[in-house]
Design a protein around this motif. Structure first.
Motif, PDB file in Angstrom:
ATOM      1  N   ARG A 175      -2.699  10.571  18.076  1.00 12.80           N
ATOM      2  CA  ARG A 175      -3.525   9.253  18.492  1.00 12.80           C
ATOM      3  C   ARG A 175      -3.764   8.220  17.350  1.00 12.80           C
ATOM      4  NH1 ARG A 175      -7.655  12.390  18.354  1.00 12.80           N
ATOM      5  NH2 ARG A 175      -7.811  12.947  20.379  1.00 12.80           N
ATOM      6  N   ALA A 176      -3.595   8.564  16.057  1.00 12.95           N
ATOM      7  CA  ALA A 176      -4.068   7.395  15.088  1.00 12.95           C
ATOM      8  C   ALA A 176      -2.771   6.661  15.016  1.00 12.95           C
ATOM      9  CB  ALA A 176      -4.241   7.956  13.790  1.00 12.95           C
ATOM     10  N   HIS A 179      -1.590   2.548  17.582  1.00 15.40           N
ATOM     11  CA  HIS A 179      -1.552   1.388  17.480  1.00 15.40           C
ATOM     12  C   HIS A 179      -1.651   1.115  16.022  1.00 15.40           C
ATOM     13  CE1 HIS A 179      -2.494  -0.352  21.231  1.00 15.40           C
ATOM     14  NE2 HIS A 179      -3.248   0.873  21.487  1.00 15.40           N
ATOM     15  N   THR A 180      -0.602   0.683  15.277  1.00 19.03           N
ATOM     16  CA  THR A 180      -0.308   0.530  13.819  1.00 19.03           C
ATOM     17  C   THR A 180       0.040  -0.844  13.400  1.00 19.03           C
ATOM     18  OG1 THR A 180       1.920   0.977  13.565  1.00 19.03           O
ATOM     19  CG2 THR A 180       0.364   2.966  13.770  1.00 19.03           C
ATOM     20  N   VAL A 181      -0.339  -1.219  11.986  1.00 21.24           N
ATOM     21  CA  VAL A 181       0.797  -2.157  11.593  1.00 21.24           C
ATOM     22  C   VAL A 181       1.462  -1.760  10.483  1.00 21.24           C
ATOM     23  CG1 VAL A 181       0.453  -4.379  10.186  1.00 21.24           C
ATOM     24  CG2 VAL A 181      -1.477  -3.614  11.802  1.00 21.24           C
ATOM     25  N   GLY A 183       5.154  -2.409   7.729  1.00 20.21           N
ATOM     26  CA  GLY A 183       5.697  -3.609   7.163  1.00 20.21           C
ATOM     27  C   GLY A 183       4.854  -4.152   5.946  1.00 20.21           C
ATOM     28  N   MET A 184       3.524  -3.793   5.851  1.00 27.83           N
ATOM     29  CA  MET A 184       2.575  -4.193   4.856  1.00 27.83           C
ATOM     30  C   MET A 184       3.022  -4.042   3.222  1.00 27.83           C
ATOM     31  SD  MET A 184      -0.876  -3.398   6.844  1.00 27.83           S
ATOM     32  CE  MET A 184      -1.803  -4.456   5.667  1.00 27.83           C
ATOM     33  N   CYS A 189       8.759  -4.399   1.040  1.00 27.64           N
ATOM     34  CA  CYS A 189       8.402  -3.451   2.194  1.00 27.64           C
ATOM     35  C   CYS A 189       8.552  -4.075   3.507  1.00 27.64           C
ATOM     36  CB  CYS A 189       6.864  -3.117   1.986  1.00 27.64           C
ATOM     37  SG  CYS A 189       6.497  -2.299   0.473  1.00 27.64           S
TER      38      CYS A 189
ATOM     39  N   ASP B 148      -6.467  13.216  10.988  1.00 31.58           N
ATOM     40  CA  ASP B 148      -7.265  12.283  11.739  1.00 31.58           C
ATOM     41  C   ASP B 148      -7.937  12.580  13.122  1.00 31.58           C
ATOM     42  OD1 ASP B 148      -6.872   9.647  10.385  1.00 31.58           O
ATOM     43  OD2 ASP B 148      -4.557  10.115  10.634  1.00 31.58           O
ATOM     44  N   ARG B 168       1.892  11.044   6.299  1.00 31.88           N
ATOM     45  CA  ARG B 168       2.944  11.424   7.243  1.00 31.88           C
ATOM     46  C   ARG B 168       4.218  11.213   6.423  1.00 31.88           C
ATOM     47  NH1 ARG B 168      -1.438   9.311   9.656  1.00 31.88           N
ATOM     48  NH2 ARG B 168      -2.155  10.516  11.655  1.00 31.88           N
ATOM     49  N   ALA B 176       9.690  -0.128   6.227  1.00 34.28           N
ATOM     50  CA  ALA B 176       8.381  -0.709   6.900  1.00 34.28           C
ATOM     51  C   ALA B 176       7.333   0.221   7.095  1.00 34.28           C
ATOM     52  CB  ALA B 176       8.946  -1.007   8.374  1.00 34.28           C
ATOM     53  N   LEU B 177       7.612   1.517   6.577  1.00 34.00           N
ATOM     54  CA  LEU B 177       6.684   2.471   6.499  1.00 34.00           C
ATOM     55  C   LEU B 177       5.820   2.728   5.424  1.00 34.00           C
ATOM     56  CD1 LEU B 177       7.957   5.106   9.424  1.00 34.00           C
ATOM     57  CD2 LEU B 177       6.293   3.211   9.758  1.00 34.00           C
ATOM     58  N   ARG B 178       6.207   1.973   4.404  1.00 34.42           N
ATOM     59  CA  ARG B 178       5.597   2.220   2.983  1.00 34.42           C
ATOM     60  C   ARG B 178       4.117   1.937   2.970  1.00 34.42           C
ATOM     61  NH1 ARG B 178      10.507  -0.552  -0.143  1.00 34.42           N
ATOM     62  NH2 ARG B 178      11.827   1.235  -0.157  1.00 34.42           N
ATOM     63  N   HIS B 179       3.721   0.764   3.709  1.00 32.34           N
ATOM     64  CA  HIS B 179       2.292   0.518   3.844  1.00 32.34           C
ATOM     65  C   HIS B 179       2.091   0.150   5.194  1.00 32.34           C
ATOM     66  CE1 HIS B 179       1.518   0.250  -0.707  1.00 32.34           C
ATOM     67  NE2 HIS B 179       2.938  -0.104  -0.636  1.00 32.34           N
ATOM     68  N   THR B 180       0.875   0.880   5.729  1.00 30.58           N
ATOM     69  CA  THR B 180       0.665   0.866   7.184  1.00 30.58           C
ATOM     70  C   THR B 180      -0.491   0.777   7.432  1.00 30.58           C
ATOM     71  OG1 THR B 180       0.769   3.115   7.808  1.00 30.58           O
ATOM     72  CG2 THR B 180       3.051   1.958   7.880  1.00 30.58           C
ATOM     73  N   VAL B 181      -1.225   0.379   8.620  1.00 31.99           N
ATOM     74  CA  VAL B 181      -2.675   0.514   9.004  1.00 31.99           C
ATOM     75  C   VAL B 181      -2.420   1.456  10.184  1.00 31.99           C
ATOM     76  CG1 VAL B 181      -4.583  -0.146   9.670  1.00 31.99           C
ATOM     77  CG2 VAL B 181      -3.418  -1.508   7.947  1.00 31.99           C
ATOM     78  N   VAL B 182      -3.085   2.599  10.137  1.00 32.05           N
ATOM     79  CA  VAL B 182      -3.008   3.438  11.493  1.00 32.05           C
ATOM     80  C   VAL B 182      -4.473   3.387  12.129  1.00 32.05           C
ATOM     81  CG1 VAL B 182      -1.008   4.764  10.362  1.00 32.05           C
ATOM     82  CG2 VAL B 182      -3.641   5.435   9.948  1.00 32.05           C
ATOM     83  N   GLY B 183      -4.447   4.032  13.180  1.00 31.48           N
ATOM     84  CA  GLY B 183      -5.985   4.386  13.645  1.00 31.48           C
ATOM     85  C   GLY B 183      -6.372   3.102  14.681  1.00 31.48           C
ATOM     86  N   MET B 184      -5.794   2.116  14.484  1.00 34.36           N
ATOM     87  CA  MET B 184      -6.204   0.919  15.233  1.00 34.36           C
ATOM     88  C   MET B 184      -6.144   1.087  16.717  1.00 34.36           C
ATOM     89  SD  MET B 184      -3.984  -2.023  12.919  1.00 34.36           S
ATOM     90  CE  MET B 184      -5.141  -3.407  13.512  1.00 34.36           C
ATOM     91  N   GLY B 185      -6.892  -0.023  17.401  1.00 31.02           N
ATOM     92  CA  GLY B 185      -6.592  -0.189  18.851  1.00 31.02           C
ATOM     93  C   GLY B 185      -8.164   0.402  19.632  1.00 31.02           C
ATOM     94  N   CYS B 189      -8.407   5.629  19.775  1.00 26.56           N
ATOM     95  CA  CYS B 189      -7.358   5.563  18.887  1.00 26.56           C
ATOM     96  C   CYS B 189      -7.686   5.874  17.669  1.00 26.56           C
ATOM     97  CB  CYS B 189      -6.498   4.512  18.885  1.00 26.56           C
ATOM     98  SG  CYS B 189      -5.886   3.862  20.594  1.00 26.56           S
ATOM     99  N   PHE B 197       3.753   6.122   4.649  1.00 28.64           N
ATOM    100  CA  PHE B 197       4.782   7.273   5.090  1.00 28.64           C
ATOM    101  C   PHE B 197       5.488   7.479   3.921  1.00 28.64           C
ATOM    102  CE2 PHE B 197       4.877   8.113   9.552  1.00 28.64           C
ATOM    103  CZ  PHE B 197       3.981   7.245  10.293  1.00 28.64           C
TER     104      PHE B 197
END
Lengths: 559, 559
Positions: A175-176, A179-181, A183-184, A189, B148, B168, B176-185, B189, B197
């Motif tokens: 579930r994590a 919703h993600t972001v 490309g940060m 990146c 998570d 992960r 694009a997966l080098r720096h992400t935020v997960v668990g949003m929403g 979530c 990643f």
């Protein structure tokens, strides 16, 4: 033969035949096979093509009432009936879906039938099998990486990062990742954007795998997939990114159907595995057609209740594949109907014919729905050892009074022998003349018209509303001329409505569409309703936590 | 036999033997195998165990100078030498790594040798092969989802979401997966947190697969993996989350070594595939030991230059496995040395012995380094058709004056026949008495001490500095008593330093450690240096874009 051994114990005690012998029953030689160990094989392109010259056997579709936590046993019934047809002297071949690792490690555990009606080797089928799921994941994510890379490397196609449609997938309940972001991390990146992951079975690549005729058609469909909008609002397809060939390379083995056997050595083609709630819920057309070419009877299943899997089988799979079932078996259990009749799971042990009568409304609605497609319908009552004689008699009588034949199925405990009664009814009903294909709706109708027809005629609701975003999406698709395709509804499996709490046969409800997206590769439009999610989560104690393996590779806790 | 056919054309023209025949050469029966088609097999636990009673053959390690865009051909040389040993009457078995899909679709293309020295079927090996990479991905991501989920479901272990170590992975180049935020929403979530990643080959599961003795050891090591800090600053292991058993189930087939053959039907065990820049860079210990038990000579390779793969082979793999090579072959090319000598890729065609002399400094440093481990060293000059006689003579003379024997290798064009010269030198050198294992450093030394030794003695730098975060991480590991393990340096492969631009044999540089993390499952500490990334990106025109497949499954553009 009755036993209370667990599924995996029964599986491990079964004497499997070499898969070459199973293939021989279907008219396939060793050269037609690519072996994966002794008991699994992929079937070559050449063999699939050669078999196309054969006559078609009959096609039986297995579907069910809306699932409840009590369990229905649809896959088990599919396997059991295939075995029963064989006992009755008919050469039967099952065509089924491949399990996803998400449910295996989540709530459900394995998904390969049960008891003495399983497809084997169940450990392999429930785990990596022949790698098809992983191939879909890889092809899906190669396309995703190509999109973000294209933007990063100059964005010649002017892809709008705010409007990337294509999502990454993992074959996992996570579930994590809903919703993600991505490309940060700055210039090296890529460009930051909002994103989501889906579970692999919801990928359009999976749908394409299940609807494609062959590798060439698969590649063409993958190139047609819509991945994003550009800054001018035009649609961008996967083909423009130049990776459809590489995606097809990743899928070159996945598109070959997998052959395994049941506990009674009946052939089973297990190929493709979209869920029926968030995807179209049917195994590959290649496998179903091959089962029809290699068996007197092909028996296939569609996921979850008849409102989801069977509706999509009829309106999507059959429409594209040019096939139609000769009979439909609706699986029902006393326990499930009691829950639809208001009984809690903890109270299921107590005899309760009133609840069976009340819960029958759910089954009745599915019977009525299947009749709309102009196919013979049979109810297969999957007996549990807790069912009382009075409850079974009550349910059988209700079916009779509703004008539908019902048979009791003991395939869990007795294998094919337990499926004789239902199989005999099916055989009798299939003797009549075949009726022409009759879908529920005309694909040329507008998206709201198609949705309204599904909601009012199949779900039993009174209307459908499109939320603001969804309504805008419909307008866009109309402007692109991309609305003249079948609709694949994403909806909770637990209710005929889009509200999981409404059991039985609810009426007067309104279905809410919150998202509409076009699958130009698969050839359908997905309408997401209610609060359905395309990435499941793990429960508090996942099935994974009870699983183990010893030093000799013996698995426990997988069922 | 000389030909300018492409790798895939040569591969497709090669007459493969059934893998059962290849296995028979190693003393393995059909029952010891799990077939994946006709030309690939996994070897059963029982067979691996039975073979342990055999005598050990000799072990040859193939390594190289720092790679350049000119190409070195280390895998090709490994395969070619295995074939050459067979021509010389020695039973040779190669033990190599499995390719990752990331480089296959990125810059590099396939990674299964080349020309007439390939492992086959190269299409399968370069794609999903027997699914080991996907199993690693799945096991890695099941653990990630469990972390998570644990936090979401009440967080009994009090995991600090700001300090989750476990990442992960995907087997894909996806920046694009080098720096992400997960668990949003929102509430359904999970809890939002920063995340990253990595590519699958950098997963600790991959390291564990390559270092484990057997399935039980694999499970134990996976349970020992450190996944996060809790809110009190204690370390949390995977075992606490209860999914080590399920992870082991996912790895039950991946841990069995894969058997394929070379273009000349020499057995090759291809198993495990960590990169040598961001991981430890060696195939599985199980495969290397099995090659030693089934061949007179086992020939293995370590990734990238000798500063990375070979150093880690000596200091990590050999230390844990209790093995030591009887000889080391360092692969060098005239072209690569010319680039190390300052020539641009576009100018490589022109004869330039001065550049060879200048670039020899890179090779000389690797020779010196390998001697520190007290093993006989041979230089294998991999000839390209553009090399001039003067350049080859110059390089041979330089080696001789440096006191090391060098042979010319034409394995690309001539297969095993082209490797005779190098193979004969290796055989001669291995006749001497075996010296005891001699690692570079004592694992009991502090992390900075171990790093300093690697930087000054292997890389040729003058010092190492730990950035603020890395220095804090070192202190933490010391406080936990977790610093007494070998160090696995993550560093650019292009230079002996941590700066990809410094070719040749740079001196006086300082290596910067930016991140330190403990791998309590694998049993080593990763120090990330310079700007190395654990998730590669795709180039402007990825290799994927030149690939295609026709209706019969024939692949083009994969090499």
């Amino acid at each position: 033969m009755t036993t209370m051994a667990s599924d995996i114990e029964i599986a491990q005690q079964t004497a499997l035949k070499p898969i070459t012998e199973i293939a021989a029953q279907m008219g396939l030689t060793e050269d037609d096979l690519e072996l994966y160990g002794k008991y699994k094989a992929k079937i070559s392109f050449a063999a699939v093509k050669r078999m196309q010259q054969h006559e078609n056997g009959k096609l039986v579709l297995v579907t069910a009432v809306n699932p409840t936590p009590a369990g229905e046993g649809k896959s088990m019934t599919t396997v059991g009936l295939a075995q029963a047809f064989n006992l009755l002297g008919k050469k039967a071949v099952a065509a089924m879906r491949e399990p996803s690792l998400g449910p295996v490690f989540g709530i459900k555990g394995g998904a390969a039938g049960g008891g003495h009606s399983q497809i084997l080797p169940m450990e392999d089928i429930n785990l990596h099998f022949t790698g098809d799921m992983h191939a879909v994941t890889a092809a899906n994510n190669l396309l995703a990486a190509a999109i973000d890379n294209h933007v990063h490397q100059g964005n010649e196609l002017r892809i709008d990062v705010r409007r990337v449609i294509w999502k990454r997938v993992l074959d996992m309940n996570d579930r994590a990742l809903r919703h993600t972001v991505v490309g940060m991390g700055g210039k090296t990146c890529g460009f930051p954007r909002e994103d989501r992951f889906m579970i692999t079975v919801a990928s359009e690549i999976m749908a394409v795998l299940c609807l494609a005729d062959d590798l060439t058609d698969l590649k063409r469909r993958m190139a047609n997939i819509t991945v994003a909008y550009d800054l001018d609002g035009n649609l961008v397809t996967a083909g423009r990114l130049g990776v459809a060939g590489a995606m097809a390379i990743l899928m070159k083995d996945a598109i070959k159907p997998n052959l395994v056997q049941t506990t009674e050595n009946t052939p089973a083609l297990v190929h493709g595995g979209p869920f029926a709630n968030i995807a179209h819920g049917c195994n590959s057309v290649i496998a179903t057609k091959l089962a029809m070419k290699t068996g007197d009877i092909a028996i296939t299943e569609a996921g979850f209740g008849a409102d989801l899997g069977a509706e999509k089988f009829m309106d999507i799979t059959c429409r594209f594949a040019g096939i139609k079932p000769d009979a439909v078996v609706i699986v029902a259990t006393v326990r499930a109907l009691k829950m639809h009749g208001g009984v809690k799971k903890t109270d299921l042990q107590a005899e309760n014919t009133d609840a069976v009568k009340k819960g029958f409304a759910n089954l009745a609605k599915h019977i009525e729905n299947m009749r709309k497609f102009d196919v013979p319908v049979v109810v297969g009552i999957n007996r549990f050892h807790t069912d009382t004689a009075a409850e079974i008699a009550c349910l059988t009588a209700l079916c009779r009074s509703y004008g539908v034949e019902a048979g009791v199925n003991d395939c869990w405990a007795e294998g094919g022998e337990g499926g004789r009664e239902v199989a005999e009814i099916v055989l009798r009903l299939m003797e009549g003349p075949k009726t022409p294909y009759k879908p529920l709706y005309d694909a040329e109708a507008s998206i709201p018209e198609k949705m309204k027809k599904i909601v009012t005629e199949i779900y039993g609701g009174k209307d459908v509303i499109f939320e603001t975003k969804a309504a805008r999406q419909v307008k866009e698709l109309e402007a692109f001329g991309l609305d003249k395709m079948p609709v694949c509804v994403a909806k909770t499996q637990y209710s005929l409505s889009d509200n999981a709490e409404l059991l039985g046969a609810p009426e007067g409800f309104v279905v809410t569409v919150k998202d509409v997206r076009v699958c130009t590769g698969a050839g359908f439009i997905v309408c997401e309703t209610g609060n359905i999610m395309t990435m499941p989560g793990l429960p508090k104690v996942p099935a994974a936590n009870r699983m183990d393996i010893d030093e000799n590779g013996n698995i426990t806790g997988l069922f």
